[in-house]
Design a protein around this motif. Structure first.
Motif, PDB file in Angstrom:
ATOM      1  N   ILE A  32       0.823  -1.214   0.000  1.00 28.43           N
ATOM      2  CA  ILE A  32       0.000   0.000   0.000  1.00 28.43           C
ATOM      3  C   ILE A  32       0.854   1.260   0.000  1.00 28.43           C
ATOM      4  CG2 ILE A  32      -1.978  -1.086   1.139  1.00 28.43           C
ATOM      5  CD1 ILE A  32      -1.008   0.238   3.752  1.00 28.43           C
ATOM      6  N   ALA A  33       0.199   2.363  -0.304  1.00 24.19           N
ATOM      7  CA  ALA A  33       0.796   3.691  -0.171  1.00 24.19           C
ATOM      8  C   ALA A  33      -0.249   4.583   0.484  1.00 24.19           C
ATOM      9  CB  ALA A  33       1.184   4.248  -1.538  1.00 24.19           C
ATOM     10  N   ALA A  34       0.215   5.575   1.236  1.00 18.35           N
ATOM     11  CA  ALA A  34      -0.722   6.453   1.941  1.00 18.35           C
ATOM     12  C   ALA A  34      -0.491   7.905   1.553  1.00 18.35           C
ATOM     13  CB  ALA A  34      -0.545   6.291   3.449  1.00 18.35           C
ATOM     14  N   VAL A  41       2.749  10.269   2.017  1.00 20.50           N
ATOM     15  CA  VAL A  41       3.593  10.168   3.214  1.00 20.50           C
ATOM     16  C   VAL A  41       4.413   8.882   3.081  1.00 20.50           C
ATOM     17  CG1 VAL A  41       3.651  10.073   5.733  1.00 20.50           C
ATOM     18  CG2 VAL A  41       1.808  11.325   4.568  1.00 20.50           C
ATOM     19  N   PRO A  42       5.730   8.999   2.921  1.00 23.06           N
ATOM     20  CA  PRO A  42       6.554   7.793   2.768  1.00 23.06           C
ATOM     21  C   PRO A  42       6.427   6.865   3.979  1.00 23.06           C
ATOM     22  CG  PRO A  42       7.819   9.768   2.257  1.00 23.06           C
ATOM     23  CD  PRO A  42       6.532  10.223   2.864  1.00 23.06           C
ATOM     24  N   LYS A  43       6.515   5.573   3.718  1.00 24.95           N
ATOM     25  CA  LYS A  43       6.341   4.574   4.796  1.00 24.95           C
ATOM     26  C   LYS A  43       7.258   4.837   5.998  1.00 24.95           C
ATOM     27  CE  LYS A  43       4.699   0.494   2.275  1.00 24.95           C
ATOM     28  NZ  LYS A  43       5.084   0.592   0.862  1.00 24.95           N
ATOM     29  N   TRP A  46       5.715   7.030   8.659  1.00 28.24           N
ATOM     30  CA  TRP A  46       4.378   6.750   9.200  1.00 28.24           C
ATOM     31  C   TRP A  46       4.331   6.785  10.727  1.00 28.24           C
ATOM     32  CZ3 TRP A  46       2.092   2.113   5.898  1.00 28.24           C
ATOM     33  CH2 TRP A  46       1.857   2.577   4.587  1.00 28.24           C
TER      34      TRP A  46
ATOM     35  N   ILE B  48      -7.855   1.758  -1.634  1.00 27.74           N
ATOM     36  CA  ILE B  48      -8.053   0.400  -1.132  1.00 27.74           C
ATOM     37  C   ILE B  48      -9.496   0.148  -0.713  1.00 27.74           C
ATOM     38  CG2 ILE B  48      -7.549   0.776   1.337  1.00 27.74           C
ATOM     39  CD1 ILE B  48      -5.673  -1.735   1.052  1.00 27.74           C
ATOM     40  N   LEU B  87       2.465   7.090  -6.110  1.00 29.79           N
ATOM     41  CA  LEU B  87       1.846   6.117  -5.188  1.00 29.79           C
ATOM     42  C   LEU B  87       2.334   4.708  -5.492  1.00 29.79           C
ATOM     43  CD1 LEU B  87      -1.845   7.398  -5.197  1.00 29.79           C
ATOM     44  CD2 LEU B  87      -0.343   7.321  -3.192  1.00 29.79           C
ATOM     45  N   GLU B  90       5.822   4.223  -4.284  1.00 29.43           N
ATOM     46  CA  GLU B  90       5.836   4.122  -2.824  1.00 29.43           C
ATOM     47  C   GLU B  90       5.353   2.741  -2.358  1.00 29.43           C
ATOM     48  OE1 GLU B  90       6.952   5.890  -0.391  1.00 29.43           O
ATOM     49  OE2 GLU B  90       5.906   4.923   1.260  1.00 29.43           O
ATOM     50  N   ALA B  91       4.290   2.245  -2.997  1.00 28.24           N
ATOM     51  CA  ALA B  91       3.706   0.960  -2.570  1.00 28.24           C
ATOM     52  C   ALA B  91       4.589  -0.217  -2.960  1.00 28.24           C
ATOM     53  CB  ALA B  91       2.312   0.799  -3.179  1.00 28.24           C
ATOM     54  N   LEU B  92       5.092  -0.200  -4.160  1.00 25.88           N
ATOM     55  CA  LEU B  92       5.791  -1.383  -4.706  1.00 25.88           C
ATOM     56  C   LEU B  92       7.312  -1.284  -4.662  1.00 25.88           C
ATOM     57  CD1 LEU B  92       3.780  -2.060  -7.994  1.00 25.88           C
ATOM     58  CD2 LEU B  92       3.814  -3.501  -5.966  1.00 25.88           C
TER      59      LEU B  92
END
Lengths: 66, 260
Positions: A32-34, A41-43, A46, B48, B87, B90-92
């Motif tokens: 996921i990404a937020a 917001v980079p992981k 968080w 999501i 995004l 960032e996710a992958l």
């Protein structure tokens, strides 16, 4: 406090980090990404990113697509 | 095959890219990927749905060592496409991005201006950019100039299974391009893929043609054979087309003798 999560207003507890929010949704292990207020917001940030009243939080994932 | 496909500095034995949409399950998708031989797969970024676990498509693909190519599908302009790309990265933790901007929902034709704007920013941000575009040779050159990793011109509208309606423009693009050309969208049958490879396409992207087939695994295999046949024919060099005939047997001399 109230925040907007993926288009819906929800009630969450005060002093909630983005990491805790994601963990409560049981999403922490997913790809996921937020974004908060339309800023990613980079992981790695968080844990130290605390949600505030009225914020817009969007969580994204990867789905099937061509 | 010995001649490998190189995209953004990575080498691949297969020249097919699989679109992951419309499959009934992640399991069928993974099997179809395997049958097709594809080593690259696309996917989309979405808000999501906590009830929906379709993101589980990713794990089996990663286990298979598939290169993920997220897309910006759903973006209506450059700003949204850039956001979707960020995004996805960032996710992958993958910097490959297929840039798709198609505000028109009827034909899903890509917006060249917004696509170009998005690509310009994403190239500067270090992404490996793969723009989905109409088969426009001039646009391809402009995109090449700003540093895209490949161009992805369409054969016909997404999901239409109409094949290579844009054939003559695709030929110009392939002839003039200095970056790989991936023919994307509209490929409806293995014969379309064979044709694409025969004219020199570096790769083809297939989604609906396999996902909507009666037997998806068999169709995936058929596309695998198609890429091999088409690419081999291209490498072998096709005979020139001419207006008249070209005798393949010494029949004329024999008939002349008999008429005497």
């Amino acid at each position: 406090m109230k925040i907007n999560y993926n288009g819906t207003t929800i009630e969450v507890k005060d002093n909630l980090s983005l990491h805790s929010f994601v963990t409560e949704l049981q999403l922490e292990s997913r790809t996921i990404a937020a974004a908060v207020n339309e800023e990613i917001v980079p992981k790695k940030n968080w844990e130290n990113f605390f949600l505030q009243e009225g914020m817009t939080v969007d969580i994204f994932n990867l789905v099937a697509g061509g | 095959m010995t001649d490998k496909l190189t995209l953004a500095g990575k080498s691949f034995d297969s020249r097919l890219i699989i679109g992951t949409g419309k499959y009934a399950s992640g399991e069928i998708l993974a099997k179809a990927c395997k049958e097709s031989g594809a080593q690259i797969a696309t996917m989309a970024v979405k808000r999501i749905d906590t009830q929906d676990h379709t993101d589980e498509i990713i794990s089996p693909l990663l286990d298979m060592g598939i290169q993920l190519m997220p897309n910006t599908s759903g973006a209506k302009n450059a700003k949204e496409a850039i956001f979707a790309a960020q995004l996805a990265r960032e996710a992958l933790e993958v910097d490959w991005i297929k840039v798709e901007v198609h505000p028109d929902v009827k034909y899903l034709l890509p917006d060249p201006i917004e696509t170009f704007k998005a690509c310009e920013v994403l190239c500067k941000e270090g992404f490996k950019v793969f723009p989905y575009i109409n088969a426009d040779p001039v646009l391809c050159k402009r995109l090449e100039d700003i540093g895209v990793s490949a161009v992805m011109p369409l054969g016909s509208p997404i999901g239409s299974a109409r094949g290579l309606d844009t054939l003559s423009m695709l030929k110009i693009i392939i002839r003039e391009s200095h970056v790989p050309v991936i023919i994307d969208a509209g490929i409806g049958a293995p014969s379309d893929a064979v044709k694409a490879f025969e004219i020199g396409a570096d790769a083809c992207m297939i989604n609906t043609a396999i996902a909507a087939a009666g037997d998806q695994l068999k169709m995936a295999r058929a596309f695998n054979l198609a890429q091999e046949a088409g690419r081999m024919a291209y490498k072998a060099g096709l005979a020139d087309k001419i207006e008249t005939s070209r005798a393949t047997s010494p029949m004329e001399a024999f008939l002349k003798e008999a008429m005497k």
